[in-house]
Design a protein around this motif. Sequence first.
Motif, short mmCIF file in Angstrom:
data_model
loop_
_atom_site.label_atom_id
_atom_site.label_comp_id
_atom_site.label_asym_id
_atom_site.label_seq_id
_atom_site.Cartn_x
_atom_site.Cartn_y
_atom_site.Cartn_z
N GLU A 1 0.84 -1.20 0.00
CA GLU A 1 0.00 0.00 0.00
C GLU A 1 0.87 1.26 0.00
O GLU A 1 1.94 1.28 0.60
N THR A 2 0.36 2.29 -0.65
CA THR A 2 1.13 3.54 -0.71
C THR A 2 1.26 4.16 0.69
O THR A 2 2.29 4.76 1.01
N THR A 3 0.20 3.99 1.50
CA THR A 3 0.27 4.56 2.86
C THR A 3 1.37 3.88 3.67
O THR A 3 2.07 4.51 4.46
N GLN B 1 13.03 6.17 -11.03
CA GLN B 1 11.81 5.35 -11.09
C GLN B 1 12.19 3.92 -10.74
O GLN B 1 13.03 3.32 -11.39
N LEU B 2 11.56 3.43 -9.70
CA LEU B 2 11.88 2.08 -9.24
C LEU B 2 10.66 1.18 -9.39
O LEU B 2 9.52 1.64 -9.43
N VAL C 1 4.57 -2.92 -8.30
CA VAL C 1 4.31 -1.53 -7.91
C VAL C 1 5.49 -0.69 -8.38
O VAL C 1 6.65 -1.06 -8.21
N ARG C 2 5.14 0.44 -8.98
CA ARG C 2 6.19 1.38 -9.40
C ARG C 2 6.20 2.55 -8.44
O ARG C 2 5.18 2.91 -7.85
N ARG D 1 -0.76 10.39 -11.35
CA ARG D 1 -1.46 9.43 -12.22
C ARG D 1 -1.36 8.04 -11.58
O ARG D 1 -1.80 7.86 -10.47
N ASP D 2 -0.70 7.09 -12.22
CA ASP D 2 -0.71 5.74 -11.66
C ASP D 2 0.54 5.42 -10.84
O ASP D 2 0.71 4.30 -10.41
N ILE D 3 1.40 6.41 -10.65
CA ILE D 3 2.65 6.13 -9.93
C ILE D 3 2.74 6.97 -8.67
O ILE D 3 2.58 8.19 -8.70
#
Lengths: 414, 172
Positions: B4-6, B79-80, B87-88, B27-29
């Motif tokens: 999760e991004t959190t 960019q990883l 997940v990027r 956007r999506d990253i």
Amino acid sequence: MSVESELLLTPEHRFAKIIEQTRNEDGSELSILNLGPTHPATHGIFQNILLMDGERIVDAEPTIGYIHRAFEKIAENRPFYQINVLTDRMNYCSSPINNMAWWMTVEKLLNIEVPKRAQYLRVIVMELARITDHLICNSILGVDTGAYTGFLYVFQFREKVYEIYEEICGARLTTNMGRIGGFEREWSEEAFRKLNVFLEEFPVAWKEFENLFERNRIFIDRTVDVGPISAEKAMQYGFTGPNLRAAGIDYDVRKAAPYSSYDDFEFDVPVGKSGDTYDRFCVRNAEVWESLRIIRQALDKLPEGPIHADVPDYYLPPKEDVYTNMEALIYHFKIVMGEVPVPIDQIYHAVEGGNGELGFYLISDGSRTPYRLKMRRPCYIYYQAYTEMIKGGMLSDAIVILSSLNVIAGELDA
Amino acid sequence: MALETTYIQEKLSSKFGNKVLNFEMQRDIFSFEATSDIIHEVIKTLKEDESLNFHFLTDLAGIHFPDNDDEHQFSVVYQLHNWIENVRIRVRTYLPENPEIQTITDLFLCSNWMEREAWDFYGINFIGHPQLKRILNMDEMVSHPMRKEFPLEDSGRTDKDDRFFGRTVANK
């Protein structure tokens, strides 16, 4: 004294000092060999300065940039629809993939939904391009091991694919295919007819091509255990595409982040084991079969409908409309004069190119040209592993390793 | 469970405090900013922490922002990609005039040429890089041509009249 004349007076390479200080026990000494820039076996303009002990490579230093065109700088000074012509010339073995990757990046930025029919046609043309890319790479690998026949035999099918491109867009090599939102015009019946003929004839030839090499004693001797790269190292070096999959990792952008309806089709991701030259060859062979499978599915399920999205603000209208229809003329002018707004955003879009993950990182500041366009060129990223792959090997191995990596100078230098 | 991004944000914030900032979905990253003094540590954490596992460096880009303030003249964007979770992530850091930043060649072998490219085009000095020299342009060149102050064409050209090519001073 000018910088140039100083350079002319001191032409020694760093290897010269190593040669001076190293003497073999039998009195022989190391030597420098320039492989390239223009050597038939490099298949492009780039140089490798090799430090040789007899026929064994002790060290190498690659020099690139001979055909650098400043792709990114030019792109930052051009509107989106003009950048497409620059992408053709990168991996020119499979230009439509570059074209489509660029359009998809722009569409992602502009939030454009492409109709299903256009998406399927894009898939077909991209897979055709992948076939030609792998076809060239593998048949040239054959040439580099001394087998010219296989190359001549399958090369005719690249011509047939070019004829299909010709029917679609009028060009063969630098296709400049498509528009923002889809294609310029509907594919002709002749294009579909040629495609069907290709699907009938090519698999027979490809099977024979495979038989010619995959169990060929000489070919196996020249490629098995030559230039192997472990999965760990391949990942460290940023490998993607067939070169990575040959090392045993099944990463494929078409599966990881499906674009253009790739999730509608069934296909497998072939992987190798040892990551050597033979595995890279076999993975490409297997991918050609998967591409054919995808094309057949796309043709079977090809939906009816429009060939491009209804976005007159961004889609350059066909010329016959511009000449006959006032609306089309107005939109044409608005687009060309840069009067339509573009969102301020940052986008990264990647596709599975012939060589691996081909990505565009686009920063838009709202103007008609990208503020920054960085292109992730798969060739550029993995060519730096070449030095390590050829160290300790024979000169003849270096040639086949280079061939199996499928380094395209246009993409390497961009 | 998907990454999760959190979770990424909490993990990094707890370790680096306010030196990592501006977390947002571009956007999506998922992307964020890190100060240049800790960028090496941030990338190292993203790569080596088992719960994050961003083990693949997709891209490294230099950018020039001449209109920004003095401390934000240049940017390096990493960019990883975590292939397991698919997940990027995008990490960016800003640099002042005469940009200098620590190299990450000890973490990712592929960053070697990417950093050389950023040096070549933007003059971003990657401290600790094993062979920081020009890669695509010729060695004798003195400018870093992707900087915005360098126009696309040689402005001294006299063999064509710009008026006939739709060029103005603004778009040259």
